[in-house]
Every structure is written in C-alpha cells, then in structure tokens.
Motif scaffolding. Structure first.
Motif, short mmCIF file in Angstrom:
data_model
loop_
_atom_site.label_atom_id
_atom_site.label_comp_id
_atom_site.label_asym_id
_atom_site.label_seq_id
_atom_site.Cartn_x
_atom_site.Cartn_y
_atom_site.Cartn_z
N HIS A 1 25.19 32.66 -14.31
CA HIS A 1 25.11 31.18 -14.31
C HIS A 1 23.26 31.07 -14.70
O HIS A 1 22.40 31.28 -14.62
CB HIS A 1 25.19 29.93 -13.08
N GLY B 1 18.05 31.99 -14.15
CA GLY B 1 19.41 31.76 -13.55
C GLY B 1 19.88 32.47 -12.28
O GLY B 1 19.42 33.15 -12.14
N HIS C 1 27.34 31.43 -18.06
CA HIS C 1 28.05 30.48 -18.09
C HIS C 1 26.34 30.31 -18.20
O HIS C 1 25.42 30.46 -17.98
CB HIS C 1 28.38 29.69 -16.75
N ASP D 1 20.58 28.58 -16.87
CA ASP D 1 20.21 27.12 -17.33
C ASP D 1 20.05 27.01 -18.25
O ASP D 1 17.71 27.39 -18.26
CB ASP D 1 19.47 26.02 -15.84
N GLU D 2 20.25 25.88 -19.06
CA GLU D 2 19.42 25.91 -20.88
C GLU D 2 17.87 25.92 -20.21
O GLU D 2 17.18 26.81 -21.36
CB GLU D 2 20.27 25.88 -21.87
N ARG E 1 24.43 25.83 -18.37
CA ARG E 1 24.59 24.47 -17.98
C ARG E 1 23.09 24.17 -19.18
O ARG E 1 22.21 24.28 -18.84
CB ARG E 1 23.88 24.10 -16.96
N THR E 2 23.83 23.47 -20.34
CA THR E 2 23.15 22.90 -21.77
C THR E 2 21.89 21.78 -20.92
O THR E 2 21.86 21.29 -19.84
CB THR E 2 24.22 22.26 -22.57
N SER E 3 21.46 21.76 -21.77
CA SER E 3 19.44 20.67 -21.97
C SER E 3 21.06 18.99 -21.99
O SER E 3 19.95 17.82 -20.89
CB SER E 3 19.44 20.51 -23.14
N GLY F 1 23.42 18.56 -19.40
CA GLY F 1 24.31 18.67 -17.72
C GLY F 1 25.39 19.33 -18.38
O GLY F 1 25.72 19.32 -17.49
N VAL F 2 25.77 19.51 -18.89
CA VAL F 2 27.00 20.15 -19.35
C VAL F 2 26.67 21.90 -19.30
O VAL F 2 26.50 22.65 -19.50
CB VAL F 2 28.48 20.15 -20.74
N ASN F 3 28.23 22.15 -18.65
CA ASN F 3 28.16 24.00 -18.52
C ASN F 3 29.77 24.58 -19.40
O ASN F 3 30.50 24.05 -20.08
CB ASN F 3 29.16 24.34 -17.09
N ARG F 4 29.38 25.04 -19.76
CA ARG F 4 30.05 26.83 -21.08
C ARG F 4 29.39 27.33 -20.93
O ARG F 4 28.96 27.74 -20.86
CB ARG F 4 29.23 25.79 -22.98
#
Lengths: 336, 336
Positions: free
Chosen positions: A241, A302, A313, A243-244, A315-317, A319-322
């Motif tokens: 995971h 991460g 995974h 965190d972008e 978590r984009t800026s 706030g959504v996960n892709r």
C-alpha cells in the motif's frame, strides 16, 4: 591513433590492441585487467557471490548529469547492492559503430573509471566489437558485476516482504527518465532536470548497518517504482500500500511528467533504491539513509499488508485508492 | 504472444516479464535464474574465480553448424577454460531489434540452453533490451562467464611460455570464419564448411589431466592463430617457431581461403585451443587431446625458442622462414 573508431579496431589484431591499450587500459588499469588474458583471475573473500548483467542502449549517450558509461557502472553496482552484495568486480563489453569519435569514447571510458572508483569496484575484463556503420546506433555497453555476499548475514530477497513491513524510497523519483527524455526531445525545462545516476554504495551500507535484516532491496530502473513494487508484491505474495503524497517527486520532474502525460511512478531511476524493512527498524533505516550520500530526500512511502491477492494499492492525492499496475507498454524506449 | 519482438518487450513492465518467462526462463530454468532477482546469488567452491565477457555481433545469426547463441555460450566457456578455470555460471544480455521474429529468438535460446548443458555451465542471470528498428542489426548477445580456479593447481598464463616448450593446436583452423563468410556471401563450397563452434570442456580437462603444468592456453578466435601466437610471444618475451605444414587446415577451408586470398592463420576459430606445454609433456597432452571430443585432428605445430625479440616465425611450405605478424586490418567483420 585515428580520431574515429575503425572496423579494424574490432579485428582482434594490432589495431584492437592499440585501442585497448590507448583508451581502455589507460583509464581502467589495474593488476587484474593488465594481465590481458582471456579471463581475469580474481580472489573472492568467501564462497557466496552475486552476479548480474545489464546492457545499456541509452539515447543520447550524453545527458544532463551523466552519460552511458556512468550509467553502466552505477546500474550494475546498484544491482549488486540490491542483492545484498559488496560490489567487487566489473566487466565491460563495448559494441561500437564504425566511425564513432574516439574522443567521445575516451570521455565515456573516463566517466566509467570515475564511477568505478567512487563505487570501489574494479573493472577486470572487457571486450570490444566494432560493427559496420548502421549495424549499431553509435555505442552500446554491457556490464556484468560480481559481488561478495556475507554468508553470516541475511541478504534481501524479493519474496521476503511480510505484513507490517515499511516501504522506503531513497529519494525523488523520475529524474533519470525525464532528464534523458528532455535531452532527446531538445527541451529545456525552467528548472533543469538532471539524471539521478549514482552508485548507492554508501547509502546501502548505511541502511544495512542500521538494519541487518532488510527484507527487500530493489533499484527502480526501467518500469520505474511501479514495476519494482509490483514485482516485490508478486514475489512475496502480499499487498503493498503506497501513499502517493509521500512519494518524493521534484517539482521540475512533476511538471515535465504532466507535460508528457506520464506518471512519474512509471519513469526510470538510476540512483534510487527501494527498501522493505521491518516496521520496528523503519525509522532507523530512514534516518541512516537520509544522513548518507544521495539519500537526503528519502521517505517512508507505504506499508505491506496481508492480502489474498498480490498487488500494489495507491492512495492518490485525491484520497481515493486505486490499483497501481505493472506498466504494460513502452513509455520511454532507450532510457537506459 | 505476438510473433515478433516489440519495443514494449524491453520496457521492464508486463511485456518484458512475459518475454522473459515464455522464452528465456522456459529454456534456461534453474534455481538461481528462477529467483528473478536483480542479481543471482551463487556458491563458488573456493576463493579464486575467473571472469570473462564477450559480445557477439555475428552476421548472419544462423550459419552452417551453429548460430549466435551456441557461439556466445561456447566462446565464453572456452575463455574460462583457457584461464584454467572450471566453468560454472553464465549471464546473457540480449539486444534485440524491434520486429525480430520470436521464433528465431526461441531457436537461439534453445541452442544456448543445449550448448550450456553440454558444457555443464548454468545460465544464472540475464537482461533484455529492445532497440527501435534500425538501432541494432537484428540481435546481439553479450555473455559473461564465471569459473572456479583450483588454488592448489597452477593455472596457465600468457607470460609462462619458455624455451623448449611445444605448441599444440587442438584441430583444423579457419573453419568458423570461412563457414560464416561463405553463408554471408551466399557461396556454396563443393565440400560444405561448417563452423567448429564447440565448448572444449572435455578436451581441456583431458589435457589438464595429462599435464597439470600447462604453460599457456588460448582460444584463437578473432585474429586467428596468428593473433594468439603473437600475443603469447609478446607476453612471454619469446620467439614462437611454427611449421606451416604441420598446421591442420581442411582442404575445403584451404580452397575457400585461396579463393578469397585470405591466410587461414588469420581466420577466426570458435572450437579450437592453443596449448603451450613443456616438451616432456607434449606427446602425452597431444594424445589426451586426440582421444577427447573435438580433438581428433590435434597437432604439435611448433616450438618456443629463446629470443631477444618476441615474435612468431613461420617456416612456410616452401621451406623459407618468415615473420608471422599480428593481423593489422579487419579481414572478416562480424565473424563472432
């Protein structure tokens, strides 16, 4: 000595010997190489070694902050480091187009010699082939590295990441790819982008000293951070995971990526290392890296999560996960 | 899987992984390679190793009796053997032109796998770069070999030849160069010429068993027998005297050389070894080589003489002595 490389420089005869002596041996000279045998005979400190090979076809040969020679040495040194080894020896094979300027060759050889010296690796053997005009685009280099593995210590493995581990990147991403791309396209950026090309010996040794049990180490070259994270997730059977917002990208690289519509996570780096370490060691490793050469922008980006499906995974800026997929096309050919 | 190599096969992403898995790993699979790390971690039996690298740019890729893959494996194995080592591990780096047929790649990979098996060497790591159409002429391979040196035994050195030693060649010369040349020029010879490309593991082991104190060993590739003899004479500071009539050349190769006006002494071999041994061991080594695979045509071809000037003397068929010089031009480009 003519001022360009001739076909006869690759003949194995007198001209080959001249080129080797005047250009390669002059800058690479050491007792192993100077034996000029078919193979170098080398001492290794123990009975476990690490071996890696890479070809370099970067275009252009010279770019801001580096050249194909520095790239070849640093790339191979970093691969040895990533395997947990102490770099010892390097071989270099040159494929040169007939007519290639000898001065450019000297510049590249000198740059290799300097990079090898900084990384404390010895260039012990080589090969030169000259191909007729048009058969090879200017110059390619293939380097192979040999390193020593300490049998008493554990060494990193792609399959070792486990739930709770932290992911560290040793600095900003995308610099190398965008520097080469910019030079190739003849672009000038408002803030100049330089390759990050560097041999990470000090940085990796510092990390190893801070945590002898580093789980995984990989240098995110072709395919960028996205490819390496996907490979590690697949090999370890875990979810990584990321965190972008915590992934360091310089403003200049980010602007250039925006301009080209490229995700910096997919862009090649040549002086960065990804570490996966146990959570309890993460801060110590981070601070050791940040205090070492080339590591000032290191970040924890991460975590490793248990997952029935191995994937990455993001978590984009926003706030959504892709899902951050393995890159599937070729975004930047001949970047390394 | 498409039927040609695409740029995306060199991206470091999903397509690269597919190519590596479906083509390379399929035929090269072993526990070291299958780790798929940045570098292979390898046990070595003792603390002295031999390392050698060579690029192969042969044109055409397929020729009578062999192909670039077999050539790359055998060439590197023979260099390890010449250094006195037992071949252990091999890396292979591929530079492939976009559009290269996957079937041809498979054929080359399979040929490498077979040659490696015969030579008892393990392919432990690799690299694939794909260059845009026109940047590389079809396919180049760079192989690097690692071998173990027995520290208890003496190993051959180019500088070890001394007065009285005998020079042995393990078989006929010129076969490889003329086979490639013939195919490239579209010639058919009345007796077909095949490359001699072979890994000389059995032959060299047999010679070593017959004489643990072999002085020099070199495989006469680019530059042919003439280049190797000159290198050995120079490194040892001696005169090497060769009797031209005793140098084995097949009638077909001799005819082809006459046709092109080329001296077979200058033509590349890929399955031959030059030995310099003490006179008292010469017959034993010769007979060991003749009894081993690829050695049936071995001959004693000359002697080492003390001389103030390091050079090679050739006593020609006409009974006159001449200096056999280092070849100085490029007679046959892209022969290996």
């Amino acid at each position: 000595m003519p001022d360009v490389v001739l076909l006869s420089h690759g003949s194995g005869g007198r001209k080959s010997a001249e080129l080797v002596h005047d250009v390669f041996q002059k800058h690479f000279s050491n007792s192993f190489l100077d034996e000029m045998g078919d193979a170098a005979v080398l001492p290794v400190p123990n009975s476990l070694v690490s071996m890696t090979t890479d070809s370099f076809v970067v275009d252009p040969l010279f770019f801001p902050g580096g050249d194909i020679g520095k790239l070849a040495v640093c790339g191979t040194v970093n691969d040895l480091l990533a395997s947990g080894a102490t770099p010892l020896y390097l071989t270099a094979a040159f494929m040169i187009e007939e007519g290639f300027p000898i001065d450019d060759l000297r510049r590249i050889v000198l740059s290799m010699a300097e990079a090898a010296k900084e990384a404390n690796i010895i260039i012990v053997a080589g090969d030169t082939k000259v191909a007729p005009r048009g058969a090879v685009d200017s110059l390619f280099i293939t380097t192979t590295g040999l390193g020593a593995i300490d049998q008493e210590a554990s060494y990193p493995q792609s399959s070792a990441a486990a739930e709770g581990d932290c992911v560290i990147i040793s600095g900003t991403i995308g610099d190398h790819g965008m520097a080469v791309m910019g030079r190739r396209e003849g672009l000038t950026f408002s803030s100049p982008i330089q390759t990050d090309c560097a041999a990470l010996v000090d940085l990796v040794f510092a990390a190893r000293a801070a945590c002898p049990g580093i789980k995984c180490m990989r240098d995110p070259t072709r395919g960028g951070l996205a490819a390496v994270l996907n490979e590690l997730a697949a090999a370890s059977g875990v979810c990584i995971h990321i965190d972008e917002d915590s992934v360091p990208v310089s403003p200049a690289v980010q602007s250039a990526c925006d301009l080209f519509g490229i995700d910096p996570l997919h862009v090649a780096n040549e002086g960065k290392m990804v570490f996966i370490v146990p959570q309890e060691s993460a801060e110590a490793v981070l601070s050791a890296i940040q205090s070492s050469k080339y590591g000032e922008n290191a970040k924890i980006i991460g975590r490793v999560l248990a997952s029935p499906i191995a994937r990455v995974h993001l978590r984009t800026s926003l706030g959504v996960n892709r899902i951050l997929d393995m890159p599937s096309g070729e975004i930047l050919p001949r970047i390394c």
